[in-house]
Design a protein around this motif. Structure first.
Motif, PDB file in Angstrom:
ATOM      1  N   UNK A 201      88.101 -61.059  17.816  1.00  0.00           N
ATOM      2  CA  UNK A 201      87.742 -62.128  18.759  1.00  0.00           C
ATOM      3  C   UNK A 201      88.959 -63.028  18.944  1.00  0.00           C
ATOM      4  N   UNK A 202      90.123 -62.393  18.982  1.00  0.00           N
ATOM      5  CA  UNK A 202      91.349 -63.185  19.024  1.00  0.00           C
ATOM      6  C   UNK A 202      91.617 -63.846  20.370  1.00  0.00           C
ATOM      7  N   UNK A 203      90.793 -63.525  21.389  1.00  0.00           N
ATOM      8  CA  UNK A 203      91.007 -64.136  22.704  1.00  0.00           C
ATOM      9  C   UNK A 203      90.038 -65.307  22.921  1.00  0.00           C
ATOM     10  N   UNK A 204      89.277 -65.661  21.886  1.00  0.00           N
ATOM     11  CA  UNK A 204      88.329 -66.775  22.031  1.00  0.00           C
ATOM     12  C   UNK A 204      89.107 -68.038  22.386  1.00  0.00           C
ATOM     13  N   UNK A 205      88.599 -68.780  23.358  1.00  0.00           N
ATOM     14  CA  UNK A 205      89.277 -70.013  23.763  1.00  0.00           C
ATOM     15  C   UNK A 205      90.272 -69.802  24.890  1.00  0.00           C
ATOM     16  N   UNK A 206      90.613 -68.531  25.171  1.00  0.00           N
ATOM     17  CA  UNK A 206      91.555 -68.246  26.260  1.00  0.00           C
ATOM     18  C   UNK A 206      90.781 -68.019  27.557  1.00  0.00           C
ATOM     19  N   UNK A 207      91.388 -68.381  28.666  1.00  0.00           N
ATOM     20  CA  UNK A 207      90.811 -68.052  29.972  1.00  0.00           C
ATOM     21  C   UNK A 207      91.757 -67.051  30.623  1.00  0.00           C
ATOM     22  N   UNK A 208      91.265 -65.823  30.791  1.00  0.00           N
ATOM     23  CA  UNK A 208      92.129 -64.743  31.273  1.00  0.00           C
ATOM     24  C   UNK A 208      91.833 -64.471  32.744  1.00  0.00           C
ATOM     25  N   UNK A 209      92.837 -64.612  33.558  1.00  0.00           N
ATOM     26  CA  UNK A 209      92.716 -64.306  34.986  1.00  0.00           C
ATOM     27  C   UNK A 209      93.307 -62.915  35.220  1.00  0.00           C
ATOM     28  N   UNK A 210      92.469 -61.994  35.683  1.00  0.00           N
ATOM     29  CA  UNK A 210      92.939 -60.615  35.909  1.00  0.00           C
ATOM     30  C   UNK A 210      92.788 -60.291  37.393  1.00  0.00           C
ATOM     31  N   UNK A 211      93.797 -59.671  37.978  1.00  0.00           N
ATOM     32  CA  UNK A 211      93.627 -59.142  39.334  1.00  0.00           C
ATOM     33  C   UNK A 211      93.575 -57.622  39.231  1.00  0.00           C
ATOM     34  N   UNK A 212      92.820 -57.010  40.145  1.00  0.00           N
ATOM     35  CA  UNK A 212      92.650 -55.550  40.050  1.00  0.00           C
ATOM     36  C   UNK A 212      92.483 -54.935  41.432  1.00  0.00           C
ATOM     37  N   UNK A 213      92.781 -53.658  41.488  1.00  0.00           N
ATOM     38  CA  UNK A 213      92.520 -52.899  42.717  1.00  0.00           C
ATOM     39  C   UNK A 213      93.587 -53.094  43.778  1.00  0.00           C
ATOM     40  N   UNK A 214      93.375 -52.463  44.919  1.00  0.00           N
ATOM     41  CA  UNK A 214      94.349 -52.583  46.017  1.00  0.00           C
ATOM     42  C   UNK A 214      94.008 -53.782  46.902  1.00  0.00           C
ATOM     43  N   UNK A 215      94.863 -54.092  47.836  1.00  0.00           N
ATOM     44  CA  UNK A 215      94.439 -54.997  48.918  1.00  0.00           C
ATOM     45  C   UNK A 215      94.478 -54.175  50.204  1.00  0.00           C
ATOM     46  N   UNK A 216      93.833 -54.692  51.233  1.00  0.00           N
ATOM     47  CA  UNK A 216      93.830 -54.030  52.546  1.00  0.00           C
ATOM     48  C   UNK A 216      94.412 -54.981  53.571  1.00  0.00           C
ATOM     49  N   UNK A 217      95.306 -54.454  54.371  1.00  0.00           N
ATOM     50  CA  UNK A 217      95.924 -55.272  55.423  1.00  0.00           C
ATOM     51  C   UNK A 217      95.555 -54.637  56.759  1.00  0.00           C
ATOM     52  N   UNK A 218      94.689 -55.299  57.481  1.00  0.00           N
ATOM     53  CA  UNK A 218      94.123 -54.716  58.714  1.00  0.00           C
ATOM     54  C   UNK A 218      95.094 -54.769  59.895  1.00  0.00           C
ATOM     55  N   UNK A 219      95.075 -53.676  60.705  1.00  0.00           N
ATOM     56  CA  UNK A 219      95.823 -53.659  61.958  1.00  0.00           C
ATOM     57  C   UNK A 219      94.899 -53.986  63.119  1.00  0.00           C
ATOM     58  N   UNK A 220      93.648 -53.534  62.955  1.00  0.00           N
ATOM     59  CA  UNK A 220      92.623 -53.779  63.967  1.00  0.00           C
ATOM     60  C   UNK A 220      91.286 -53.749  63.214  1.00  0.00           C
ATOM     61  N   UNK A 221      90.170 -53.904  63.867  1.00  0.00           N
ATOM     62  CA  UNK A 221      88.920 -54.014  63.096  1.00  0.00           C
ATOM     63  C   UNK A 221      88.569 -52.774  62.274  1.00  0.00           C
ATOM     64  N   UNK A 222      89.178 -51.627  62.558  1.00  0.00           N
ATOM     65  CA  UNK A 222      88.778 -50.424  61.811  1.00  0.00           C
ATOM     66  C   UNK A 222      89.888 -49.801  60.962  1.00  0.00           C
ATOM     67  N   UNK A 223      91.095 -50.267  61.105  1.00  0.00           N
ATOM     68  CA  UNK A 223      92.188 -49.604  60.365  1.00  0.00           C
ATOM     69  C   UNK A 223      92.938 -50.607  59.494  1.00  0.00           C
ATOM     70  N   UNK A 224      93.400 -50.055  58.351  1.00  0.00           N
ATOM     71  CA  UNK A 224      94.165 -50.936  57.450  1.00  0.00           C
ATOM     72  C   UNK A 224      95.238 -50.170  56.703  1.00  0.00           C
ATOM     73  N   UNK A 225      96.200 -50.916  56.144  1.00  0.00           N
ATOM     74  CA  UNK A 225      97.223 -50.339  55.255  1.00  0.00           C
ATOM     75  C   UNK A 225      96.779 -50.679  53.832  1.00  0.00           C
ATOM     76  N   UNK A 226      96.828 -49.685  52.961  1.00  0.00           N
ATOM     77  CA  UNK A 226      96.436 -49.948  51.574  1.00  0.00           C
ATOM     78  C   UNK A 226      97.181 -48.994  50.653  1.00  0.00           C
TER      79      UNK A 226
END
Ligand code: CTP
Length: 408
Positions: free
Chosen positions: A183-208
Protein backbone atom coordinates in the motif's frame (compact mmCIF):
# COMPACT_ATOMS: atom_id res chain seq x y z
CA UNK A 1 1.79 -11.20 6.92
CA UNK A 2 0.97 -14.25 4.84
CA UNK A 3 -2.26 -15.20 6.60
CA UNK A 4 -4.59 -17.05 4.24
CA UNK A 5 -1.87 -17.59 1.61
CA UNK A 6 -1.48 -21.12 0.30
CA UNK A 7 2.05 -21.91 -0.79
CA UNK A 8 3.33 -25.07 -2.41
CA UNK A 9 7.02 -25.64 -1.85
CA UNK A 10 8.73 -27.89 -4.39
CA UNK A 11 11.98 -29.47 -3.21
CA UNK A 12 14.38 -31.13 -5.65
CA UNK A 13 17.58 -33.13 -5.35
CA UNK A 14 20.21 -30.64 -4.32
CA UNK A 15 22.39 -30.64 -1.23
CA UNK A 16 20.67 -27.32 -0.40
CA UNK A 17 17.42 -29.27 0.13
CA UNK A 18 18.16 -29.31 3.87
CA UNK A 19 17.61 -25.52 3.85
CA UNK A 20 14.01 -26.13 2.75
CA UNK A 21 13.18 -27.03 6.35
CA UNK A 22 14.02 -23.48 7.39
CA UNK A 23 12.02 -22.07 4.45
CA UNK A 24 8.95 -24.00 5.62
CA UNK A 25 9.47 -22.81 9.18
CA UNK A 26 9.82 -19.16 8.15
CA UNK A 27 6.76 -19.26 5.89
CA UNK A 28 4.67 -20.84 8.61
CA UNK A 29 5.84 -18.28 11.15
CA UNK A 30 4.35 -15.67 8.78
CA UNK A 31 1.08 -17.64 8.93
CA UNK A 32 1.22 -19.12 5.41
CA UNK A 33 -0.21 -22.59 4.80
CA UNK A 34 2.53 -24.69 3.25
CA UNK A 35 2.34 -27.97 1.34
CA UNK A 36 5.55 -29.70 0.35
CA UNK A 37 6.04 -31.62 -2.89
CA UNK A 38 9.32 -33.44 -3.43
CA UNK A 39 11.09 -35.16 -6.27
CA UNK A 40 12.63 -38.53 -5.57
CA UNK A 41 16.05 -36.79 -5.58
CA UNK A 42 14.82 -34.33 -2.99
CA UNK A 43 13.90 -37.15 -0.61
CA UNK A 44 17.53 -38.36 -0.75
CA UNK A 45 18.66 -35.14 0.92
CA UNK A 46 15.95 -34.48 3.48
CA UNK A 47 13.23 -36.76 4.77
CA UNK A 48 9.56 -36.17 4.01
CA UNK A 49 8.91 -36.79 7.71
CA UNK A 50 10.89 -33.67 8.69
CA UNK A 51 8.95 -31.55 6.23
CA UNK A 52 5.64 -33.11 7.19
CA UNK A 53 6.29 -32.25 10.83
CA UNK A 54 7.25 -28.67 10.01
CA UNK A 55 4.50 -28.00 7.45
CA UNK A 56 1.72 -29.81 9.30
CA UNK A 57 0.56 -31.43 6.04
CA UNK A 58 1.18 -34.66 4.19
CA UNK A 59 4.25 -34.39 1.95
CA UNK A 60 3.57 -35.45 -1.63
CA UNK A 61 6.03 -37.33 -3.76
CA UNK A 62 4.01 -39.57 -6.05
CA UNK A 63 2.16 -38.34 -9.13
CA UNK A 64 -0.94 -40.42 -9.00
CA UNK A 65 -1.64 -40.74 -5.28
CA UNK A 66 -5.37 -40.26 -4.83
CA UNK A 67 -6.94 -38.22 -2.08
CA UNK A 68 -10.43 -38.51 -0.63
CA UNK A 69 -13.00 -37.93 -3.34
CA UNK A 70 -10.55 -39.51 -5.83
CA UNK A 71 -9.20 -36.19 -7.01
CA UNK A 72 -5.73 -36.29 -8.49
CA UNK A 73 -3.39 -34.63 -6.00
CA UNK A 74 -1.58 -32.23 -8.27
CA UNK A 75 -4.72 -30.75 -9.78
CA UNK A 76 -6.34 -30.46 -6.40
CA UNK A 77 -3.39 -28.83 -4.66
CA UNK A 78 -2.24 -26.49 -7.38
CA UNK A 79 -5.74 -25.26 -8.23
CA UNK A 80 -6.07 -23.31 -5.00
CA UNK A 81 -2.45 -22.30 -4.52
CA UNK A 82 -1.38 -18.66 -4.32
CA UNK A 83 2.23 -19.48 -5.09
CA UNK A 84 4.43 -22.33 -6.25
CA UNK A 85 7.95 -21.91 -4.87
CA UNK A 86 10.61 -24.33 -6.08
CA UNK A 87 13.59 -24.15 -3.73
CA UNK A 88 16.11 -25.55 -4.27
CA UNK A 89 15.63 -26.11 -8.01
CA UNK A 90 18.15 -28.30 -9.84
CA UNK A 91 19.29 -27.85 -13.46
CA UNK A 92 17.29 -31.00 -14.21
CA UNK A 93 13.98 -29.61 -12.95
CA UNK A 94 14.52 -26.27 -14.70
CA UNK A 95 15.30 -28.11 -17.95
CA UNK A 96 12.21 -30.30 -17.69
CA UNK A 97 9.96 -27.38 -16.84
CA UNK A 98 11.31 -25.32 -19.75
CA UNK A 99 10.76 -28.26 -22.10
CA UNK A 100 7.24 -28.88 -20.85
CA UNK A 101 8.00 -32.30 -19.41
CA UNK A 102 5.88 -33.48 -16.50
CA UNK A 103 7.15 -36.90 -15.41
CA UNK A 104 6.65 -36.67 -11.67
CA UNK A 105 4.34 -34.86 -9.30
CA UNK A 106 6.50 -31.74 -8.97
CA UNK A 107 6.97 -31.14 -12.71
CA UNK A 108 3.34 -31.97 -13.44
CA UNK A 109 2.24 -29.42 -10.87
CA UNK A 110 4.63 -26.83 -12.26
CA UNK A 111 3.05 -27.30 -15.69
CA UNK A 112 -0.47 -27.10 -14.28
CA UNK A 113 0.25 -24.02 -12.13
CA UNK A 114 -1.86 -20.95 -12.82
CA UNK A 115 -0.48 -19.15 -9.78
CA UNK A 116 2.88 -17.30 -9.83
CA UNK A 117 5.96 -19.54 -9.83
CA UNK A 118 9.20 -18.59 -8.08
CA UNK A 119 12.29 -20.68 -8.74
CA UNK A 120 15.41 -20.57 -6.56
CA UNK A 121 18.12 -22.59 -8.33
CA UNK A 122 20.96 -24.35 -6.55
CA UNK A 123 23.70 -26.26 -8.31
CA UNK A 124 27.35 -26.48 -9.18
CA UNK A 125 28.79 -23.30 -10.73
CA UNK A 126 29.77 -25.02 -14.00
CA UNK A 127 26.23 -26.28 -14.40
CA UNK A 128 24.88 -22.86 -13.53
CA UNK A 129 27.05 -21.18 -16.16
CA UNK A 130 26.08 -23.67 -18.85
CA UNK A 131 24.40 -21.76 -21.69
CA UNK A 132 21.77 -24.51 -21.99
CA UNK A 133 20.67 -23.89 -18.42
CA UNK A 134 20.82 -20.13 -18.88
CA UNK A 135 18.65 -20.48 -22.01
CA UNK A 136 16.14 -22.53 -20.03
CA UNK A 137 16.07 -19.87 -17.33
CA UNK A 138 15.58 -17.12 -19.92
CA UNK A 139 12.78 -19.09 -21.54
CA UNK A 140 10.98 -19.64 -18.23
CA UNK A 141 11.39 -15.97 -17.33
CA UNK A 142 9.69 -15.12 -20.61
CA UNK A 143 6.67 -17.11 -19.54
CA UNK A 144 6.50 -15.15 -16.29
CA UNK A 145 8.43 -17.36 -13.82
CA UNK A 146 10.50 -15.39 -11.36
CA UNK A 147 14.01 -16.54 -10.54
CA UNK A 148 15.95 -15.80 -7.39
CA UNK A 149 19.62 -15.34 -8.25
CA UNK A 150 22.01 -17.84 -6.71
CA UNK A 151 24.75 -16.67 -4.37
CA UNK A 152 28.47 -16.91 -4.85
CA UNK A 153 30.43 -18.97 -2.40
CA UNK A 154 31.80 -22.39 -1.58
CA UNK A 155 29.86 -25.18 -3.24
CA UNK A 156 29.35 -28.82 -2.30
CA UNK A 157 31.59 -29.82 -5.21
CA UNK A 158 34.49 -27.98 -3.58
CA UNK A 159 34.37 -25.30 -6.27
CA UNK A 160 33.89 -21.67 -5.38
CA UNK A 161 31.50 -19.73 -7.57
CA UNK A 162 27.91 -18.98 -8.39
CA UNK A 163 25.29 -21.62 -7.73
CA UNK A 164 24.57 -21.58 -3.99
CA UNK A 165 20.90 -21.37 -3.07
CA UNK A 166 19.97 -17.74 -2.37
CA UNK A 167 19.94 -16.60 1.22
CA UNK A 168 16.71 -17.69 2.94
CA UNK A 169 15.88 -14.08 3.87
CA UNK A 170 16.04 -13.16 0.17
CA UNK A 171 13.73 -16.07 -0.68
CA UNK A 172 11.24 -15.08 2.02
CA UNK A 173 11.23 -11.41 1.07
CA UNK A 174 10.68 -12.29 -2.61
CA UNK A 175 7.65 -14.35 -1.55
CA UNK A 176 6.31 -11.49 0.60
CA UNK A 177 6.89 -8.99 -2.21
CA UNK A 178 4.86 -11.12 -4.57
CA UNK A 179 2.01 -12.11 -2.28
CA UNK A 180 1.44 -9.03 -0.20
CA UNK A 181 -0.03 -6.09 -2.10
CA UNK A 182 1.93 -3.09 -1.00
CA UNK A 183 0.00 0.00 0.00
CA UNK A 184 2.96 2.22 -0.70
CA UNK A 185 0.92 4.61 -2.86
CA UNK A 186 -1.47 5.52 -0.03
CA UNK A 187 -1.77 9.29 0.21
CA UNK A 188 -0.65 9.81 -3.40
CA UNK A 189 -2.93 11.15 -6.11
CA UNK A 190 -1.95 9.52 -9.39
CA UNK A 191 -3.03 11.11 -12.65
CA UNK A 192 -2.81 8.62 -15.53
CA UNK A 193 -3.54 9.27 -19.19
CA UNK A 194 -4.31 6.36 -21.49
CA UNK A 195 -5.30 5.41 -24.99
CA UNK A 196 -5.10 7.33 -28.25
CA UNK A 197 -6.59 10.69 -29.11
CA UNK A 198 -8.62 11.41 -32.25
CA UNK A 199 -8.18 14.49 -34.37
CA UNK A 200 -11.18 14.97 -36.65
CA UNK A 201 -10.98 16.22 -40.24
CA UNK A 202 -14.73 16.17 -40.73
CA UNK A 203 -17.66 14.68 -38.80
CA UNK A 204 -16.80 11.11 -39.82
CA UNK A 205 -13.03 10.93 -40.23
CA UNK A 206 -10.14 11.32 -37.85
CA UNK A 207 -6.38 10.84 -37.45
CA UNK A 208 -5.40 8.52 -34.63
CA UNK A 209 -3.01 5.70 -33.77
CA UNK A 210 -3.03 2.04 -32.72
CA UNK A 211 -2.95 2.59 -28.95
CA UNK A 212 -5.46 0.34 -27.12
CA UNK A 213 -5.13 2.02 -23.72
CA UNK A 214 -4.20 -1.31 -22.05
CA UNK A 215 -0.94 -0.04 -20.55
CA UNK A 216 -2.52 3.08 -19.01
CA UNK A 217 -5.51 1.15 -17.66
CA UNK A 218 -3.18 -1.42 -16.08
CA UNK A 219 -1.21 1.38 -14.40
CA UNK A 220 -4.40 2.99 -13.08
CA UNK A 221 -5.63 -0.33 -11.63
CA UNK A 222 -2.28 -1.12 -10.02
CA UNK A 223 -1.92 2.35 -8.50
CA UNK A 224 -5.40 1.95 -7.02
CA UNK A 225 -4.51 -1.48 -5.63
CA UNK A 226 -1.46 0.06 -3.99
CA UNK A 227 -3.59 2.61 -2.18
CA UNK A 228 -3.47 5.71 -4.41
CA UNK A 229 -6.33 7.95 -5.38
CA UNK A 230 -6.44 7.61 -9.17
CA UNK A 231 -7.62 9.95 -11.91
CA UNK A 232 -7.67 8.24 -15.31
CA UNK A 233 -7.97 10.47 -18.35
CA UNK A 234 -8.76 8.21 -21.25
CA UNK A 235 -8.93 8.68 -24.99
CA UNK A 236 -11.40 6.48 -26.92
CA UNK A 237 -10.78 2.78 -26.20
CA UNK A 238 -12.80 -0.42 -26.37
CA UNK A 239 -11.60 -1.50 -22.93
CA UNK A 240 -13.94 -2.29 -20.07
CA UNK A 241 -14.37 0.92 -18.09
CA UNK A 242 -13.20 0.64 -14.50
CA UNK A 243 -16.25 -0.05 -12.33
CA UNK A 244 -17.31 2.75 -9.93
CA UNK A 245 -16.57 0.35 -7.08
CA UNK A 246 -12.91 0.22 -8.14
CA UNK A 247 -12.69 3.85 -7.07
CA UNK A 248 -10.91 5.12 -10.18
CA UNK A 249 -12.12 8.52 -11.37
CA UNK A 250 -12.52 8.15 -15.14
CA UNK A 251 -12.54 11.20 -17.40
CA UNK A 252 -13.25 10.47 -21.06
CA UNK A 253 -11.77 12.71 -23.72
CA UNK A 254 -11.43 12.51 -27.49
CA UNK A 255 -8.90 15.02 -28.79
CA UNK A 256 -5.41 16.04 -27.69
CA UNK A 257 -6.69 19.44 -26.75
CA UNK A 258 -9.43 17.94 -24.53
CA UNK A 259 -6.83 15.68 -22.93
CA UNK A 260 -4.61 18.70 -22.28
CA UNK A 261 -7.45 20.65 -20.74
CA UNK A 262 -8.42 17.83 -18.35
CA UNK A 263 -4.81 17.01 -17.50
CA UNK A 264 -3.99 20.61 -16.61
CA UNK A 265 -7.26 21.02 -14.70
CA UNK A 266 -6.51 17.98 -12.53
CA UNK A 267 -2.78 18.56 -12.24
CA UNK A 268 -3.02 20.59 -9.03
CA UNK A 269 -4.44 17.58 -7.18
CA UNK A 270 -1.86 15.13 -8.52
CA UNK A 271 1.33 14.11 -6.77
CA UNK A 272 2.31 11.66 -9.52
CA UNK A 273 1.61 12.02 -13.26
CA UNK A 274 1.97 9.08 -15.64
CA UNK A 275 1.45 10.04 -19.25
CA UNK A 276 0.81 6.69 -20.93
CA UNK A 277 -1.51 8.09 -23.62
CA UNK A 278 -0.44 8.03 -27.25
CA UNK A 279 -1.37 11.61 -27.97
CA UNK A 280 -1.71 12.46 -31.67
CA UNK A 281 1.16 14.73 -32.57
CA UNK A 282 -0.75 16.44 -35.37
CA UNK A 283 -4.28 17.60 -36.03
CA UNK A 284 -5.90 19.02 -39.17
CA UNK A 285 -5.69 22.81 -39.31
CA UNK A 286 -9.36 23.01 -40.31
CA UNK A 287 -12.20 20.71 -39.37
CA UNK A 288 -14.76 20.60 -42.14
CA UNK A 289 -18.29 20.99 -40.72
CA UNK A 290 -19.65 18.66 -43.43
CA UNK A 291 -18.30 15.38 -44.81
CA UNK A 292 -15.45 16.08 -47.22
CA UNK A 293 -16.59 14.91 -50.67
CA UNK A 294 -14.49 13.08 -53.23
CA UNK A 295 -13.30 15.55 -55.80
CA UNK A 296 -11.09 13.28 -57.97
CA UNK A 297 -7.28 13.26 -57.83
CA UNK A 298 -5.04 13.58 -54.79
CA UNK A 299 -5.88 15.48 -51.67
CA UNK A 300 -3.45 16.99 -49.23
CA UNK A 301 -4.13 17.64 -45.61
CA UNK A 302 -2.86 20.68 -43.79
CA UNK A 303 -1.75 19.52 -40.34
CA UNK A 304 -0.56 21.44 -37.34
CA UNK A 305 1.15 20.17 -34.15
CA UNK A 306 -0.99 19.44 -31.10
CA UNK A 307 0.16 20.85 -27.76
CA UNK A 308 2.73 18.63 -26.05
CA UNK A 309 0.91 17.98 -22.78
CA UNK A 310 3.82 16.28 -21.08
CA UNK A 311 6.20 19.14 -21.84
CA UNK A 312 3.73 21.58 -20.28
CA UNK A 313 3.37 19.38 -17.20
CA UNK A 314 7.14 19.00 -16.98
CA UNK A 315 7.54 22.79 -16.96
CA UNK A 316 5.10 23.12 -14.06
CA UNK A 317 5.96 19.93 -12.21
CA UNK A 318 6.76 21.32 -8.75
CA UNK A 319 7.34 18.47 -6.34
CA UNK A 320 5.49 15.93 -8.48
CA UNK A 321 6.93 12.78 -9.97
CA UNK A 322 6.35 12.93 -13.72
CA UNK A 323 6.59 9.82 -15.89
CA UNK A 324 6.47 9.75 -19.69
CA UNK A 325 6.48 7.04 -22.30
CA UNK A 326 8.62 6.93 -25.40
CA UNK A 327 7.38 4.97 -28.37
CA UNK A 328 10.41 4.43 -30.57
CA UNK A 329 11.32 2.45 -33.66
CA UNK A 330 15.09 3.08 -33.48
CA UNK A 331 17.82 4.12 -31.01
CA UNK A 332 15.47 3.29 -28.16
CA UNK A 333 17.67 4.24 -25.22
CA UNK A 334 19.27 7.38 -26.56
CA UNK A 335 16.01 8.79 -27.97
CA UNK A 336 14.21 8.05 -24.70
CA UNK A 337 16.95 9.73 -22.66
CA UNK A 338 16.69 12.83 -24.83
CA UNK A 339 12.91 12.91 -24.28
CA UNK A 340 13.38 12.51 -20.53
CA UNK A 341 15.66 15.56 -20.42
CA UNK A 342 13.69 17.64 -22.93
CA UNK A 343 10.41 17.10 -21.10
CA UNK A 344 11.92 17.44 -17.58
CA UNK A 345 10.77 13.98 -16.47
CA UNK A 346 11.73 11.78 -13.53
CA UNK A 347 11.20 8.52 -15.39
CA UNK A 348 10.68 7.51 -19.00
CA UNK A 349 9.33 4.12 -20.08
CA UNK A 350 10.64 3.31 -23.54
CA UNK A 351 9.31 0.67 -25.84
CA UNK A 352 10.23 -0.46 -29.31
CA UNK A 353 6.87 -0.40 -31.04
CA UNK A 354 8.15 -2.59 -33.88
CA UNK A 355 8.57 -5.51 -31.45
CA UNK A 356 5.46 -7.68 -31.89
CA UNK A 357 5.35 -8.42 -28.11
CA UNK A 358 5.58 -4.75 -27.19
CA UNK A 359 3.44 -1.72 -27.45
CA UNK A 360 0.21 -1.47 -29.32
CA UNK A 361 -2.86 -3.66 -28.87
CA UNK A 362 -1.17 -6.67 -27.25
CA UNK A 363 -1.39 -7.74 -23.59
CA UNK A 364 2.37 -7.88 -23.14
CA UNK A 365 5.04 -5.24 -23.30
CA UNK A 366 8.82 -5.12 -23.49
CA UNK A 367 10.04 -1.90 -21.94
CA UNK A 368 13.16 -0.23 -20.66
CA UNK A 369 12.69 2.03 -17.66
CA UNK A 370 15.11 4.95 -17.50
CA UNK A 371 15.24 7.41 -14.62
CA UNK A 372 16.67 10.90 -14.32
CA UNK A 373 19.76 9.48 -12.60
CA UNK A 374 20.46 7.58 -15.84
CA UNK A 375 19.64 4.23 -14.27
CA UNK A 376 18.58 2.04 -17.19
CA UNK A 377 16.45 -1.04 -16.41
CA UNK A 378 15.60 -3.22 -19.42
CA UNK A 379 12.76 -5.62 -18.58
CA UNK A 380 11.99 -8.91 -20.32
CA UNK A 381 8.66 -9.50 -22.06
CA UNK A 382 5.92 -9.46 -19.42
CA UNK A 383 2.24 -8.70 -19.03
CA UNK A 384 1.22 -5.04 -19.00
CA UNK A 385 -0.02 -5.58 -15.45
CA UNK A 386 3.43 -6.70 -14.39
CA UNK A 387 5.03 -3.78 -16.25
CA UNK A 388 2.71 -1.41 -14.40
CA UNK A 389 3.97 -2.83 -11.11
CA UNK A 390 7.57 -2.32 -12.11
CA UNK A 391 6.87 1.29 -13.09
CA UNK A 392 5.17 1.94 -9.75
CA UNK A 393 8.09 0.29 -7.92
CA UNK A 394 10.44 2.70 -9.65
CA UNK A 395 8.22 5.68 -8.82
CA UNK A 396 8.01 4.58 -5.18
CA UNK A 397 11.78 4.42 -5.02
CA UNK A 398 12.30 7.85 -6.56
CA UNK A 399 9.41 9.48 -4.65
CA UNK A 400 10.78 8.31 -1.36
CA UNK A 401 14.19 9.77 -2.06
CA UNK A 402 12.69 12.99 -3.25
CA UNK A 403 10.17 13.44 -0.43
CA UNK A 404 12.69 12.59 2.25
CA UNK A 405 15.02 15.13 0.70
CA UNK A 406 12.43 17.90 0.40
CA UNK A 407 11.26 17.47 3.99
CA UNK A 408 14.82 17.78 5.31
N1 CTP B 1 2.95 13.39 -25.37
C1 CTP B 1 2.16 14.42 -24.92
N2 CTP B 1 1.59 15.28 -25.82
C2 CTP B 1 1.81 15.14 -27.14
C3 CTP B 1 2.64 14.08 -27.61
C4 CTP B 1 3.19 13.21 -26.68
O1 CTP B 1 1.96 14.56 -23.73
N3 CTP B 1 1.26 15.97 -27.98
C5 CTP B 1 3.56 12.47 -24.37
C6 CTP B 1 3.15 11.02 -24.52
O2 CTP B 1 2.02 10.74 -23.71
C7 CTP B 1 4.37 10.28 -24.01
C8 CTP B 1 5.53 11.21 -24.34
O3 CTP B 1 4.94 12.50 -24.57
O4 CTP B 1 4.35 10.11 -22.60
C9 CTP B 1 6.35 10.83 -25.54
O5 CTP B 1 5.53 10.58 -26.64
P1 CTP B 1 6.15 10.13 -28.01
O6 CTP B 1 5.07 10.06 -29.04
O7 CTP B 1 7.05 8.94 -27.84
O8 CTP B 1 7.16 11.33 -28.34
P2 CTP B 1 6.96 12.74 -28.96
O9 CTP B 1 7.27 13.74 -27.91
O10 CTP B 1 5.62 12.85 -29.62
O11 CTP B 1 8.15 12.75 -30.02
P3 CTP B 1 8.30 11.92 -31.39
O12 CTP B 1 6.89 11.54 -31.82
O13 CTP B 1 8.96 12.88 -32.29
O14 CTP B 1 9.15 10.73 -31.06
Amino acid sequence: MLTGKRIILGITGSIAAYKAAEIVRRLRSLNAEVWVVMTRGGTEFITPLTLQTLSGHTVYTETFALQEGSKITHINLIKDADLFLIAPATANIIGKFAAGIGDDLLTTMALAARCPVIIAPAMDSDMYDNPILQNNIAQLKETGCRFIETEEGELASGLVGKGRLANIEVIISTVIDLLVVKKDMAGEVVLVTAGPTREYLDPVRFISNRSSGKMGYAIAASAKERGAEVILISGPTTLQKPAKSEGIELINVVTASEMREEALKNLKRATIVIMAAAVSDYRPVDISPGKIKKSGGNVSLDLTETPDILTEIGMDKGNRIVVGFAAETENLESNAMLKLKRKNLDIIVANDVLDPDAGFEVDTNVVTIIDKNNEVTPLPRMSKKEVSYRILDKIAKIANLKRTYSRA
